[in-house]
Design a protein around this motif. Structure first.
Motif, short mmCIF file in Angstrom:
data_model
loop_
_atom_site.label_atom_id
_atom_site.label_comp_id
_atom_site.label_asym_id
_atom_site.label_seq_id
_atom_site.Cartn_x
_atom_site.Cartn_y
_atom_site.Cartn_z
N ASP A 89 60.11 41.37 33.55
CA ASP A 89 59.74 40.33 32.58
C ASP A 89 60.34 38.98 32.95
N GLN A 90 61.40 39.02 33.74
CA GLN A 90 62.03 37.75 34.17
C GLN A 90 61.23 37.07 35.30
N TYR A 91 60.32 37.84 35.91
CA TYR A 91 59.54 37.31 37.05
C TYR A 91 58.03 37.34 36.77
N GLU A 92 57.71 37.18 35.49
CA GLU A 92 56.30 37.30 35.08
C GLU A 92 55.38 36.37 35.89
N GLU A 93 55.76 35.11 36.02
CA GLU A 93 54.90 34.14 36.71
C GLU A 93 54.72 34.51 38.18
N THR A 94 55.80 34.95 38.82
CA THR A 94 55.72 35.33 40.23
C THR A 94 54.81 36.55 40.42
N VAL A 95 55.00 37.55 39.56
CA VAL A 95 54.18 38.77 39.65
C VAL A 95 52.71 38.45 39.40
N MET A 96 52.44 37.60 38.39
CA MET A 96 51.07 37.20 38.08
C MET A 96 50.43 36.47 39.26
N SER A 97 51.22 35.60 39.90
CA SER A 97 50.72 34.83 41.05
C SER A 97 50.38 35.75 42.21
N ILE A 98 51.29 36.69 42.51
CA ILE A 98 51.06 37.63 43.62
C ILE A 98 49.85 38.52 43.31
N SER A 99 49.77 39.00 42.09
CA SER A 99 48.66 39.86 41.67
C SER A 99 47.33 39.11 41.75
N GLY A 100 47.32 37.86 41.28
CA GLY A 100 46.10 37.04 41.32
C GLY A 100 45.64 36.80 42.74
N GLN A 101 46.60 36.47 43.62
CA GLN A 101 46.25 36.23 45.03
C GLN A 101 45.70 37.50 45.67
N ALA A 102 46.33 38.63 45.37
CA ALA A 102 45.88 39.91 45.94
C ALA A 102 44.45 40.23 45.49
N SER A 103 44.15 39.94 44.24
CA SER A 103 42.80 40.20 43.71
C SER A 103 41.76 39.34 44.41
N LYS A 104 42.09 38.06 44.60
CA LYS A 104 41.17 37.13 45.26
C LYS A 104 40.95 37.54 46.72
N GLU A 105 42.04 37.94 47.39
CA GLU A 105 41.93 38.37 48.79
C GLU A 105 41.10 39.65 48.89
N LEU A 106 41.28 40.55 47.93
CA LEU A 106 40.50 41.79 47.92
C LEU A 106 39.01 41.48 47.76
N SER A 107 38.71 40.52 46.90
CA SER A 107 37.31 40.13 46.68
C SER A 107 36.68 39.61 47.98
N ILE A 108 37.43 38.78 48.73
CA ILE A 108 36.94 38.26 50.01
C ILE A 108 36.75 39.39 51.02
N GLU A 109 37.74 40.30 51.06
CA GLU A 109 37.68 41.42 52.00
C GLU A 109 36.46 42.30 51.71
#
Length: 200
Positions: A5-25
């Motif tokens: 919970d202390q790293y919510e923004e970081t986790v959200m950012s990494i998760s969002g990037q991973a989703s976008k990269e998966l979509s491209i892949e």
């Protein structure tokens, strides 16, 4: 317990990037699968054992859709990991489009001139052009026979030197057509009534 919970923004950012990269892949995989199974529509011509390209609407639609998809990918800030693949498919589809268009141009001229150079009279009047046409005739039939054996659009378009060969054939056919037009013009000068008749 991990204190995520202390790293919510970081986790959200990494998760969002991973989703976008998966979509491209996944989109790149779809493009690859599409062209692995997409064939050119090669059909027999005049029951002579020759073949021609027919029905290119589906190919053009797929090319347009995939090129738009690739352009959208390139505009994404998440494309960096896939730049090599995106560049490859941009070049591959550009070559495919060029080859299909060249085949259609050469084919149109070849079909028109083939009937004309079957006649002995024209062959006597234009011996050099007849020889040139015979060479083109052989090359074009060979290209189309190979495409008939393996009609896969992606593999066919990337036959070594095919765009260059087709472009050269097109130039020679244009020269033959001009020579034929000049020959017909001399006939018109001898017989003015031919001015009222089309070249065909």
């Amino acid at each position: 317990d991990l204190g995520l919970d202390q790293y919510e923004e970081t986790v959200m950012s990494i998760s969002g990037q991973a989703s976008k990269e998966l979509s491209i892949e996944e989109s790149l995989q779809t493009i690859e699968n599409t062209w692995a199974t997409t064939n050119l529509e090669i059909a027999p011509y005049k029951d002579r054992g020759h073949f021609i390209l027919r029905g290119t609407d589906e190919i053009y639609q797929l090319l347009e859709d995939n090129q738009v998809t690739l352009s959208t990918m390139k505009a994404s800030r998440f494309v960096k990991a896939f730049e090599t693949q995106v560049d490859f498919w941009e070049r591959a589809l550009s070559t495919l489009l060029e080859v299909v268009e060249l085949i259609l141009v050469v084919q149109r001229q070849w079909m028109y001139l083939e009937n004309i150079f079957l006649g002995e009279d024209i062959r006597k009047q234009l011996p050099q052009e007849s020889n040139q046409f015979d060479e083109i005739n052989q090359k074009f039939k060979s290209i189309m026979t190979k495409l008939n054996k393996d009609p896969n659009a992606q593999r066919g378009a990337h036959t070594p030197d095919l765009p260059k060969t087709l472009s050269s054939m097109n130039t020679i056919l244009e020269h033959i057509q001009k020579s034929l037009d000049m020959y017909l013009e001399t006939k018109r000068q001898l017989f003015p009534r031919f001015y009222f008749v089309s070249n065909d």
